[in-house]
Design a protein around this motif. Sequence first.
Motif, PDB file in Angstrom:
ATOM      1  N   LYS A   1      11.137 -11.363  -4.166  1.00 43.67           N
ATOM      2  CA  LYS A   1      12.394 -11.414  -3.409  1.00 43.67           C
ATOM      3  C   LYS A   1      12.454 -10.307  -2.360  1.00 43.67           C
ATOM      4  O   LYS A   1      12.946 -10.512  -1.257  1.00 43.67           O
ATOM      5  CB  LYS A   1      13.595 -11.292  -4.347  1.00 43.67           C
ATOM      6  N   ASN A   2      11.952  -9.142  -2.717  1.00 43.18           N
ATOM      7  CA  ASN A   2      11.969  -8.025  -1.772  1.00 43.18           C
ATOM      8  C   ASN A   2      11.068  -8.316  -0.571  1.00 43.18           C
ATOM      9  O   ASN A   2      11.447  -8.053   0.568  1.00 43.18           O
ATOM     10  CB  ASN A   2      11.544  -6.744  -2.476  1.00 43.18           C
ATOM     11  N   LEU A   3       9.881  -8.877  -0.802  1.00 42.80           N
ATOM     12  CA  LEU A   3       8.977  -9.206   0.306  1.00 42.80           C
ATOM     13  C   LEU A   3       9.548 -10.309   1.199  1.00 42.80           C
ATOM     14  O   LEU A   3       9.245 -10.374   2.374  1.00 42.80           O
ATOM     15  CB  LEU A   3       7.606  -9.621  -0.221  1.00 42.80           C
TER      16      LEU A   3
ATOM     17  N   VAL B   1       0.356   1.080   1.457  1.00 44.33           N
ATOM     18  CA  VAL B   1      -0.907   1.112   0.715  1.00 44.33           C
ATOM     19  C   VAL B   1      -1.936   1.954   1.465  1.00 44.33           C
ATOM     20  O   VAL B   1      -2.682   2.728   0.864  1.00 44.33           O
ATOM     21  CB  VAL B   1      -1.423  -0.323   0.465  1.00 44.33           C
ATOM     22  N   ARG B   2      -1.960   1.831   2.775  1.00 42.54           N
ATOM     23  CA  ARG B   2      -2.888   2.622   3.583  1.00 42.54           C
ATOM     24  C   ARG B   2      -2.554   4.115   3.461  1.00 42.54           C
ATOM     25  O   ARG B   2      -3.442   4.957   3.382  1.00 42.54           O
ATOM     26  CB  ARG B   2      -2.831   2.172   5.040  1.00 42.54           C
ATOM     27  N   GLU B   3      -1.258   4.450   3.419  1.00 41.99           N
ATOM     28  CA  GLU B   3      -0.826   5.853   3.318  1.00 41.99           C
ATOM     29  C   GLU B   3      -1.269   6.505   2.015  1.00 41.99           C
ATOM     30  O   GLU B   3      -1.555   7.701   1.987  1.00 41.99           O
ATOM     31  CB  GLU B   3       0.694   5.961   3.431  1.00 41.99           C
ATOM     32  N   ILE B   4      -1.320   5.755   0.920  1.00 43.85           N
ATOM     33  CA  ILE B   4      -1.730   6.354  -0.360  1.00 43.85           C
ATOM     34  C   ILE B   4      -3.247   6.326  -0.523  1.00 43.85           C
ATOM     35  O   ILE B   4      -3.759   6.703  -1.575  1.00 43.85           O
ATOM     36  CB  ILE B   4      -1.030   5.687  -1.565  1.00 43.85           C
ATOM     37  N   GLY B   5      -3.959   5.863   0.520  1.00 49.10           N
ATOM     38  CA  GLY B   5      -5.412   5.945   0.526  1.00 49.10           C
ATOM     39  C   GLY B   5      -6.133   4.829  -0.184  1.00 49.10           C
ATOM     40  O   GLY B   5      -7.255   5.006  -0.629  1.00 49.10           O
TER      41      GLY B   5
ATOM     42  N   THR C   1      10.006 -11.297   6.226  1.00 49.44           N
ATOM     43  CA  THR C   1       8.781 -11.329   5.434  1.00 49.44           C
ATOM     44  C   THR C   1       7.653 -10.640   6.190  1.00 49.44           C
ATOM     45  O   THR C   1       6.897  -9.849   5.603  1.00 49.44           O
ATOM     46  CB  THR C   1       8.393 -12.782   5.099  1.00 49.44           C
ATOM     47  N   ARG C   2       7.528 -10.913   7.477  1.00 51.52           N
ATOM     48  CA  ARG C   2       6.498 -10.247   8.281  1.00 51.52           C
ATOM     49  C   ARG C   2       6.697  -8.733   8.277  1.00 51.52           C
ATOM     50  O   ARG C   2       5.737  -7.968   8.151  1.00 51.52           O
ATOM     51  CB  ARG C   2       6.516 -10.770   9.719  1.00 51.52           C
ATOM     52  N   MET C   3       7.948  -8.294   8.405  1.00 46.88           N
ATOM     53  CA  MET C   3       8.238  -6.857   8.405  1.00 46.88           C
ATOM     54  C   MET C   3       7.900  -6.228   7.050  1.00 46.88           C
ATOM     55  O   MET C   3       7.314  -5.147   6.987  1.00 46.88           O
ATOM     56  CB  MET C   3       9.700  -6.614   8.756  1.00 46.88           C
ATOM     57  N   ALA C   4       8.262  -6.903   5.965  1.00 48.99           N
ATOM     58  CA  ALA C   4       7.984  -6.372   4.628  1.00 48.99           C
ATOM     59  C   ALA C   4       6.485  -6.291   4.366  1.00 48.99           C
ATOM     60  O   ALA C   4       5.999  -5.316   3.769  1.00 48.99           O
ATOM     61  CB  ALA C   4       8.667  -7.239   3.567  1.00 48.99           C
ATOM     62  N   LEU C   5       5.735  -7.280   4.822  1.00 48.29           N
ATOM     63  CA  LEU C   5       4.284  -7.236   4.657  1.00 48.29           C
ATOM     64  C   LEU C   5       3.679  -6.093   5.458  1.00 48.29           C
ATOM     65  O   LEU C   5       2.772  -5.401   4.983  1.00 48.29           O
ATOM     66  CB  LEU C   5       3.657  -8.570   5.071  1.00 48.29           C
ATOM     67  N   ALA C   6       4.171  -5.872   6.660  1.00 43.87           N
ATOM     68  CA  ALA C   6       3.675  -4.772   7.481  1.00 43.87           C
ATOM     69  C   ALA C   6       3.970  -3.432   6.811  1.00 43.87           C
ATOM     70  O   ALA C   6       3.117  -2.525   6.799  1.00 43.87           O
ATOM     71  CB  ALA C   6       4.299  -4.819   8.873  1.00 43.87           C
TER      72      ALA C   6
ATOM     73  N   PRO D   1      -4.900  -3.805   2.361  1.00 45.50           N
ATOM     74  CA  PRO D   1      -5.088  -5.103   1.705  1.00 45.50           C
ATOM     75  C   PRO D   1      -4.763  -6.254   2.653  1.00 45.50           C
ATOM     76  O   PRO D   1      -3.977  -6.106   3.585  1.00 45.50           O
ATOM     77  CB  PRO D   1      -4.084  -5.058   0.555  1.00 45.50           C
ATOM     78  N   SER D   2      -5.369  -7.398   2.384  1.00 43.51           N
ATOM     79  CA  SER D   2      -5.034  -8.584   3.165  1.00 43.51           C
ATOM     80  C   SER D   2      -3.716  -9.152   2.642  1.00 43.51           C
ATOM     81  O   SER D   2      -3.250  -8.779   1.554  1.00 43.51           O
ATOM     82  CB  SER D   2      -6.136  -9.641   3.019  1.00 43.51           C
ATOM     83  N   GLU D   3      -3.113 -10.045   3.411  1.00 44.02           N
ATOM     84  CA  GLU D   3      -1.868 -10.672   2.950  1.00 44.02           C
ATOM     85  C   GLU D   3      -2.100 -11.426   1.653  1.00 44.02           C
ATOM     86  O   GLU D   3      -1.267 -11.399   0.748  1.00 44.02           O
ATOM     87  CB  GLU D   3      -1.311 -11.609   4.019  1.00 44.02           C
TER      88      GLU D   3
END
Length: 102
Positions: A65-67, A33-37, A22-27, A41-43
């Motif tokens: 489920k993916n996250l 999101v940062r890459e698309i400008g 979960t930590r890896m998926a959030l990262a 976002p916060s968790e």
Amino acid sequence: TQRLFYRGIREINNTYHKRRLTRMALAMTHHAVREIGQGTPSETQIWKSIRDIDIPKGIRGFLWKNLHGAYRLGDFWLNIPNFEQRGTCKLCGGIESMEHIL
């Protein structure tokens, strides 16, 4: 007493540790999101965004489920006798992952 019991339960729940996947998926979500400008976002924003009522229920379930790394892919199958072939891609022979599938 029952009051002490529930207080203990609340204390246990407050010491919850996120799973590694979960930590890896959030990262990865933060990075994407940062890459698309769109900023970073916060968790809380990420978790709220996947529960948006405008997103169909099936897609919300998929995102949740993916996250959480809930899909049985790749490494999950590699240590189960007679099911190791499910962990590798039939086309390229690489380890299956959600990124690889998509």
